[in-house]
Design a protein around this motif. Sequence first.
Motif, PDB file in Angstrom:
ATOM      1  N   MET A   1     -12.128  10.869  -0.046  1.00 23.76           N
ATOM      2  CA  MET A   1     -11.221  11.828   0.580  1.00 23.76           C
ATOM      3  C   MET A   1     -10.131  11.102   1.358  1.00 23.76           C
ATOM      4  O   MET A   1     -10.430  10.124   2.061  1.00 23.76           O
ATOM      5  N   LEU A   2      -8.904  11.553   1.231  1.00 23.95           N
ATOM      6  CA  LEU A   2      -7.790  10.910   1.917  1.00 23.95           C
ATOM      7  C   LEU A   2      -7.756  11.325   3.387  1.00 23.95           C
ATOM      8  O   LEU A   2      -8.044  12.477   3.734  1.00 23.95           O
ATOM      9  N   ASP A   3      -7.366  10.380   4.240  1.00 29.73           N
ATOM     10  CA  ASP A   3      -7.337  10.636   5.675  1.00 29.73           C
ATOM     11  C   ASP A   3      -6.022  11.233   6.145  1.00 29.73           C
ATOM     12  O   ASP A   3      -5.896  11.634   7.300  1.00 29.73           O
ATOM     13  N   GLY A 174      -4.827   6.121  -4.537  1.00 37.20           N
ATOM     14  CA  GLY A 174      -6.247   5.955  -4.249  1.00 37.20           C
ATOM     15  C   GLY A 174      -7.106   7.184  -4.450  1.00 37.20           C
ATOM     16  O   GLY A 174      -8.035   7.438  -3.670  1.00 37.20           O
ATOM     17  N   ILE A 175      -6.830   7.936  -5.508  1.00 36.88           N
ATOM     18  CA  ILE A 175      -7.659   9.089  -5.852  1.00 36.88           C
ATOM     19  C   ILE A 175      -8.108   8.951  -7.308  1.00 36.88           C
ATOM     20  O   ILE A 175      -7.440   8.291  -8.102  1.00 36.88           O
ATOM     21  N   PRO A 176      -9.223   9.551  -7.676  1.00 38.03           N
ATOM     22  CA  PRO A 176      -9.683   9.427  -9.068  1.00 38.03           C
ATOM     23  C   PRO A 176      -8.773  10.180 -10.026  1.00 38.03           C
ATOM     24  O   PRO A 176      -8.211  11.229  -9.677  1.00 38.03           O
ATOM     25  N   PHE A 177      -8.631   9.643 -11.218  1.00 39.25           N
ATOM     26  CA  PHE A 177      -7.897  10.334 -12.273  1.00 39.25           C
ATOM     27  C   PHE A 177      -8.826  11.363 -12.901  1.00 39.25           C
ATOM     28  O   PHE A 177      -9.962  11.050 -13.263  1.00 39.25           O
ATOM     29  N   ILE A 178      -8.350  12.598 -13.036  1.00 41.11           N
ATOM     30  CA  ILE A 178      -9.138  13.674 -13.633  1.00 41.11           C
ATOM     31  C   ILE A 178      -8.346  14.222 -14.816  1.00 41.11           C
ATOM     32  O   ILE A 178      -7.375  14.967 -14.647  1.00 41.11           O
TER      33      ILE A 178
END
Length: 251
Positions: A1-3, A174-178
């Motif tokens: 989760m991004l801050d 910095g997030i997963p690729f969906i």
Amino acid sequence: MLDKILAVWGTPRTRSTTFLWMMKQRGDFHTFHEPFGKSFYLSEDRKSNRAADQAPQAEFNYQAVLDMLESHIGQDGRSVFIKDLTYHLEGVYDEAFLSHFHNVFLIRDPAKTLPSLYSLLPDFTSEEVGYHTQYQMYELLRAANPNSPPVIIDADELATHTEAVVRSFCEQVGIPFIAESLQWETIPTETKLTWWIGGDSHHDNLKQSTGFQTKRFKDYLHVSEVPKLAKAYEEYLPYYEKLYANRLIVR
């Protein structure tokens, strides 16, 4: 989760609502459509008289909107994503304000955005175009962190190389690729996608889409056909070209 709030800052007609719709499909973000547009047009802080017939609302003040967005970080274990237009921050943004966001810029050739904007808002003001603000925001952030400048995505490359661009965007922030987020069912015509004071018809193309590669259903004027557009194109093209030179490049 991004801050922090993940924000994509575009100019009008850059496929930014389509980008938001993709982020909504992921399921791991609370998504908000142009929350600072309400600040620009409808708040006590408003910078435009376009909605002068409507009483200003304190709940839409810039700080109130920022507080609201940040209050959603972590709710239900989700991050927060907004798409917004750069001109909504004119006279408001500075390094401190932008530090609340993971900042990404979505750009598009003004030869394509300006005629589309004109069809929606023929009396658009220079402030409502946003290219100069977009460039200045980017330069401010790049100067503050030269080793890690903000990501820039070109909207047309996003449409033609969707998976590669989105995959690289995800890596950069910095997030997963969906992969499943890149396609969706057509959106019911009665769905309201925006609060915009002029209505929702400018999203008809998105509602008919199932992804970024949509069929264009409306023919627009060429910038050379309208003096207002020709002048705006000449003024704003250099800003786009400078940003384009620093865009995210995928192979």
